[in-house]
Write an enzyme that holds these catalytic residues in place. Sequence first.
Site: not given
Ligand code: NAI
Length: 335
Positions: A295-297, A234, A154, A258, A263
């Site tokens: 971690h404010q993204a 992460r 996403k 971020d 952290e």
């Molecule tokens: P999502 O589940 O929609 O997308 C994650 C994508 O990573 C999927 O398409 C998946 O197939 C792919 N993936 C899995 N293993 C992989 C690998 N080895 N190599 C490449 N791609 C791989 O998750 P979304 O919503 O896009 O979030 C992504 C990450 O962002 C979350 O897991 C979370 O850790 C982080 N996040 C950070 C935030 C922040 O405030 N800094 C807030 C929200 C999420």
Amino acid sequence: MRVAVFSAKSYDRASLEEVNADARHDLRFFDAPLDASTAGLAEGADAACVFVHDRVDADVLERLAGLGVRLVAIRAAGFNNVDLTAAGTLGLTVARVPAYSPHAVAEHAVALMLALNRKIHRAYNRVREGNFALDGLLGFDFAGKTAGVVGTGKIGAVLVRILAGFGCRILAHDPYPSPELEALGVEYVAPDDLFARADVISLHAPLTPQTRHLIDERALGRMKQGVMLVNTSRGALIDTRAVIDALKSGRIGALALDVYEEEDDLFFRDLSEQIIQDDVFTRLLTFPNVLITGHQAYFTREALRGIAETTLANIDAFEQGQRSGNELTPERAPG
Ligand code: NAI
């Protein structure tokens, strides 16, 4: 339902109370993060509501189950801090917020990229001191550059569209390539190919055993000299010590974070009166080409509202004996 809300900041409280304005749930807010020493605060609660730094391991889950808690409602998308296998064994339901505002995180990643590239963090201080010299502030055009996006779920998909709008060529790596993004011109490649060809690399994959230290000495060795690296996913996707070596050698030309591996002991609190003991983190702070946010993204009004709405919808569904579709099963446990 009675819900013990852990790691509750004023803004969490405000958004959850707004969505719970009809008081259908009895929300009890605790500043304390959840761990073995604070699990007892959930006494009398049916659900524990947790965030990214709460330690929801087997021991804590056992304590929660012993107190009568039946639901763990995560106020986040990531769930690497929850032992899903243990939750399954104990019969606890775990639900998360799979999506709230992918725009919030993608836009923050872009904010970091642009600020780093055009040295806005340095220019801000200079101008306030009456220094209008431009030396050291030279940036590059994003148009025509190659961006590498690791993880096109996403958030990664939104980022791809923004960067495409800038005129970037986009390389991506994801075990599940998106046909829609391919139709936009995104080229899916193996990680090593992405590392070797990208001018800017942005990480949007979840933390799993496969992605832990994805960016290590070997991966860094394949990257272009002076590459920009951005991590809003992460912290542990990056081997921070290897990244510090790459900053010292000039392999990494700019780094935006971020999130940070360690952290949990730093972010989401005011430590300005204390001496930070983490020497790896403080070394990162010394580089002029490193920009760190805590971690404010995710932190936009729209995202907080979305998190509160889905969290309470997850609790509603559980109370009514229904499935919200956001439940996590032990099969989702990384391993
Ligand atoms: P999502 O589940 O929609 O997308 C994650 C994508 O990573 C999927 O398409 C998946 O197939 C792919 N993936 C899995 N293993 C992989 C690998 N080895 N190599 C490449 N791609 C791989 O998750 P979304 O919503 O896009 O979030 C992504 C990450 O962002 C979350 O897991 C979370 O850790 C982080 N996040 C950070 C935030 C922040 O405030 N800094 C807030 C929200 C999420």
